[in-house]
Design a protein around this motif. Structure first.
Motif, PDB file in Angstrom:
ATOM      1  N   ARG A 124      42.407  67.944  86.570  1.00 34.57           N
ATOM      2  CA  ARG A 124      42.768  68.670  87.777  1.00 34.57           C
ATOM      3  C   ARG A 124      41.701  69.690  88.126  1.00 34.57           C
ATOM      4  O   ARG A 124      41.349  69.889  89.281  1.00 34.57           O
ATOM      5  N   TRP A 127      38.760  68.217  90.010  1.00 33.68           N
ATOM      6  CA  TRP A 127      38.940  68.032  91.457  1.00 33.68           C
ATOM      7  C   TRP A 127      39.043  69.354  92.188  1.00 33.68           C
ATOM      8  O   TRP A 127      38.569  69.504  93.312  1.00 33.68           O
ATOM      9  N   GLU A 128      39.631  70.314  91.524  1.00 28.52           N
ATOM     10  CA  GLU A 128      39.777  71.634  92.126  1.00 28.52           C
ATOM     11  C   GLU A 128      38.418  72.270  92.403  1.00 28.52           C
ATOM     12  O   GLU A 128      38.231  72.987  93.383  1.00 28.52           O
ATOM     13  N   PHE A 130      35.439  70.462  92.414  1.00 27.58           N
ATOM     14  CA  PHE A 130      34.436  69.476  92.811  1.00 27.58           C
ATOM     15  C   PHE A 130      33.639  69.870  94.053  1.00 27.58           C
ATOM     16  O   PHE A 130      32.413  69.807  94.075  1.00 27.58           O
ATOM     17  N   PHE A 131      34.313  70.310  95.079  1.00 25.49           N
ATOM     18  CA  PHE A 131      33.603  70.611  96.334  1.00 25.49           C
ATOM     19  C   PHE A 131      33.111  72.050  96.432  1.00 25.49           C
ATOM     20  O   PHE A 131      32.340  72.398  97.310  1.00 25.49           O
ATOM     21  N   LYS A 132      33.574  72.899  95.529  1.00 25.50           N
ATOM     22  CA  LYS A 132      33.165  74.296  95.655  1.00 25.50           C
ATOM     23  C   LYS A 132      32.160  74.733  94.593  1.00 25.50           C
ATOM     24  O   LYS A 132      31.562  75.799  94.699  1.00 25.50           O
ATOM     25  N   ARG A 137      30.139  69.417  90.427  1.00 28.71           N
ATOM     26  CA  ARG A 137      29.859  68.170  91.143  1.00 28.71           C
ATOM     27  C   ARG A 137      28.699  67.430  90.510  1.00 28.71           C
ATOM     28  O   ARG A 137      28.786  66.231  90.251  1.00 28.71           O
ATOM     29  N   LEU A 140      29.647  65.849  87.200  1.00 27.43           N
ATOM     30  CA  LEU A 140      30.481  64.658  87.363  1.00 27.43           C
ATOM     31  C   LEU A 140      29.644  63.499  87.895  1.00 27.43           C
ATOM     32  O   LEU A 140      29.759  62.363  87.415  1.00 27.43           O
ATOM     33  N   GLU A 141      28.806  63.790  88.856  1.00 26.19           N
ATOM     34  CA  GLU A 141      27.980  62.718  89.412  1.00 26.19           C
ATOM     35  C   GLU A 141      27.049  62.120  88.359  1.00 26.19           C
ATOM     36  O   GLU A 141      26.815  60.908  88.332  1.00 26.19           O
ATOM     37  N   GLU A 144      29.104  59.860  86.353  1.00 31.62           N
ATOM     38  CA  GLU A 144      29.548  58.682  87.095  1.00 31.62           C
ATOM     39  C   GLU A 144      28.413  57.680  87.322  1.00 31.62           C
ATOM     40  O   GLU A 144      28.667  56.473  87.463  1.00 31.62           O
ATOM     41  N   THR A 178      35.383  54.873  93.142  1.00 26.23           N
ATOM     42  CA  THR A 178      35.973  56.031  93.810  1.00 26.23           C
ATOM     43  C   THR A 178      37.420  55.771  94.213  1.00 26.23           C
ATOM     44  O   THR A 178      38.302  56.611  94.030  1.00 26.23           O
ATOM     45  N   TRP A 182      40.632  57.833  92.400  1.00 23.73           N
ATOM     46  CA  TRP A 182      41.494  58.763  93.116  1.00 23.73           C
ATOM     47  C   TRP A 182      42.934  58.286  93.184  1.00 23.73           C
ATOM     48  O   TRP A 182      43.881  59.060  93.040  1.00 23.73           O
TER      49      TRP A 182
ATOM     50  N   ARG B 124      38.290  70.555 102.288  1.00 27.69           N
ATOM     51  CA  ARG B 124      37.907  70.863 100.905  1.00 27.69           C
ATOM     52  C   ARG B 124      38.982  71.705 100.244  1.00 27.69           C
ATOM     53  O   ARG B 124      39.334  71.508  99.092  1.00 27.69           O
ATOM     54  N   TRP B 127      41.882  69.644  98.895  1.00 29.21           N
ATOM     55  CA  TRP B 127      41.682  69.008  97.586  1.00 29.21           C
ATOM     56  C   TRP B 127      41.598  70.030  96.468  1.00 29.21           C
ATOM     57  O   TRP B 127      42.051  69.800  95.344  1.00 29.21           O
ATOM     58  N   GLU B 128      41.023  71.169  96.811  1.00 30.74           N
ATOM     59  CA  GLU B 128      40.889  72.223  95.816  1.00 30.74           C
ATOM     60  C   GLU B 128      42.255  72.701  95.337  1.00 30.74           C
ATOM     61  O   GLU B 128      42.429  73.071  94.178  1.00 30.74           O
ATOM     62  N   PHE B 131      46.290  69.937  93.417  1.00 32.07           N
ATOM     63  CA  PHE B 131      46.989  69.827  92.133  1.00 32.07           C
ATOM     64  C   PHE B 131      47.475  71.152  91.575  1.00 32.07           C
ATOM     65  O   PHE B 131      48.237  71.195  90.616  1.00 32.07           O
ATOM     66  N   THR B 178      45.136  55.998 100.240  1.00 32.54           N
ATOM     67  CA  THR B 178      44.563  56.887  99.236  1.00 32.54           C
ATOM     68  C   THR B 178      43.109  56.523  98.956  1.00 32.54           C
ATOM     69  O   THR B 178      42.230  57.387  98.859  1.00 32.54           O
ATOM     70  N   TRP B 182      39.910  59.096  99.995  1.00 30.18           N
ATOM     71  CA  TRP B 182      39.066  59.749  99.008  1.00 30.18           C
ATOM     72  C   TRP B 182      37.614  59.291  99.099  1.00 30.18           C
ATOM     73  O   TRP B 182      36.683  60.089  98.978  1.00 30.18           O
ATOM     74  N   THR B 183      37.443  58.013  99.319  1.00 30.37           N
ATOM     75  CA  THR B 183      36.072  57.525  99.495  1.00 30.37           C
ATOM     76  C   THR B 183      35.431  58.255 100.662  1.00 30.37           C
ATOM     77  O   THR B 183      34.290  58.729 100.578  1.00 30.37           O
TER      78      THR B 183
END
Lengths: 214, 214, 214, 214
Positions: A124, A127-128, A130-132, A137, A140-141, A144, A178, A182, B124, B127-128, B131, B178, B182-183
């Motif tokens: 969690r 994802w929380e 991931f974008f900030k 990021r 994870l990339e 992946e 992806t 998700w 963003r 998603w943040e 969860f 979904t 997400w993609t």
DNA sequence: GATGAATGAGTCTTCATTCAT
DNA sequence: CATGAATGAAGACTCATTCAT
């Protein structure tokens, strides 16, 4: 006399006991932080709590990590890498060569779903943040990347074996992983019941099969 | 019945000017917060900043909203609902009836991708917090419900028209939406280049087509 | 009826009572900080102590000043400017025109010495931070500039009046003020006895007289 | 008595190698700390950094010094004493006896200015701590005492030789040295340009000459 | 003596929320 | 209703010093 004073390495025993202690402390710290992050979340965990749970003083934390986020990064990396390994196994072409592709695919999807049960609290957090958080990021990339590569590689093998193929293997690898990732996350990290999960695994298998098989 | 309870019948002038002002203040607050959340993120925006940008005092904020989160919830709801509407349009069976299903599908996927460009900062935040904040999750799920229904309905129509069909329409609806969502998010909210996006739209279309068409 | 409802400015009374309160708080803060810096020193004073002494909560401090150092800067500026004013008075040419230059000089030197008794703790802080804190240095230099100018101006007048003169008025201004300032500081901020101080005033007067008079 | 207590008579080899090593470690520590204090300042240097730079463990530092401040005191003492020696040389009456007093004075002032270029960072620390740390003040005063004495002595010689004289030699010694010291410090430890310094040397020479010569 | 892991009191600063005016 | 001053709990991080090995 046979010789030299049997000092220092008494026989494979632990050298430099200090390092052993140090390693133990570090481990305690990582475990404490991991458990707390898992239970409460990242922002909700204080450095003081981590120290207390690890049985050390606050200052000790900063002897091992430059800051709170560094602890998270290490734990996140380990957790995600561990999950990735499980997935990578299922992506090895050998496993697919002489097997029923549909079965192998279902098995893969199933793995992708069940791995989401590992350390859900930490996932969690991924994802929380991931974008900030660029570091998250990027980490994870990085993890992946080999998965995307393995998916692509698998797709190319399938094509070679005449059981499938796609127009754009790179894009397919990204979209497949992806999508499944998700769908699995939302179901497993939310509180989906078993039937929903089963159905989703089946549907997802159909969907991916439609893309890469036959 | 002759009517409404004639409370405070104002002669001539605009009715209840206070309410008009009140509505204006509320709007200013929502707009200020929306812009700030979009620009900086939720945690990074303070209530004082919101008030300043809206041109009111801090205390005033609490006359309109119980707390900071409530402002977010309202904005999030509006944003997500707006996006959902765009998607719902493309899901109306009429649009698919006499058209090339492949084309309609591609069009739908494309819409799902491009809507991610709307208020990306707010997305963003979704998603943040998805969860970690039950309210956010529930709100999003409530808005997604009609989409799932529409997808399911569409799939059933396709089946009826003999151009497709799936084993489990509910599951398919969830998995399809979904996956694409997400993609699209990862690509559009991260900084993917145009080529990647194009490829992903194509691949995704292939993937969903494999599941629900033919 | 004579008219308008006598509201708002009841007659010179305090307008906007809020601002009055605000001013009071600010003043309390500055006074509390000033007293503590004076008594204990800058590093030895915590923001919590300042707040407590001012009778407000910690957070309030940050409503008036961006950080601890800003409070110091304001206090330092005020203190040093106040001292500078006393000195500038004694530097006005009018005071010297028809007086015995030796007497005026002694008077000036004496003033430079006694002003060091004002807020000695704060003056200590100036020297403590002078070389390590650019803001402090710049603030002090800004306040000293007019003094240098006044000294230079005085010297030029003396020359014009035929009672003195120097080769380099700018350099003289700097050297004179700097010399006296530090001699005075060391004596007054350290714990010199009265006799030492008296002797130093006399000697310093002789020294400066030797430079600028006759 | 036949002699010294023959404690552990080492045969041949270097005596008490431990002491040699010990001295080396101590020196390394002092040098490391000196360099760091000079570069960063006292508060900005941690004991851990000192130890690292000296190539020893943190704990070792406390085997040689009771605390961080003790290291500073030793370094400060050495530095200041070294500077004082340079000044004392120029104050020896022999140097002045058959020379042009104005020249000798200028030479002395010049030396007082240029010595400020030695270890400027450490000199800054002296002024930074002068009023807040009694030990520093006492140490500096102890080192200055012989200078004051030498100045006084010189002034008395000048009087004897008929080339000058002052009313209060003790006070003169203090005022002269203190004035020059601070003028020099502000110029050399701040970032004054060469021209300013030259002018100040000249002006200061004039000023002191006015007090003690002719 | 040396090592370096461990200590923990101490600091500044932030910010959602309240409430007297 | 609006205002904005005031609140105060909370949190991350530092570093001189100690002490078991």
């Amino acid at each position: 006399m046979t010789g030299a004073p049997a000092r220092k390495p008494p026989r494979g025993g632990p050298r430099r006991p200090q390092q052993a202690r140090s390693r133990r402390t570090r481990k305690a710290l990582v475990e404490a932080a991991g458990a707390l992050f898992e239970e409460r979340g990242y922002d909700e965990t204080t450095t003081a709590e981590i120290a207390r749970r690890a049985g050390v003083a606050v200052g000790t934390v900063y002897g091992y990590f430059p800051d709170k986020r560094a602890i998270l990064m290490e734990i996140l990396h380990d957790t995600v890498a561990q999950i990735a390994d499980l997935v990578l196994e299922r992506l090895e072409p050998e496993r697919w060569r002489d097997a029923d592709p549909r079965r192998s695919l279902r098995d893969l999807i199933h793995t992708l779903f069940t791995t989401r049960r590992l350390r859900p609290g930490l996932q969690r957090i991924v994802w929380e943040r991931f974008f900030k958080d660029d570091q998250v990021r990027e980490a994870l990339e990085a993890i992946e990347a080999p998965i995307f590569l393995a998916v692509k590689n698998l797709v190319l093998h399938l094509e070679e074996w005449g059981v499938g193929g796609v127009r754009d293997p790179d894009s397919a690898a990204f979209v497949i992983h992806t999508s499944v990732e998700w769908t699995a996350s939302r179901l497993m990290l939310g509180g989906a019941d078993e039937a929903e999960v089963e159905a989703a695994v089946e549907t997802t298998t159909d969907m991916i099969a439609g893309l890469i098989l036959a």
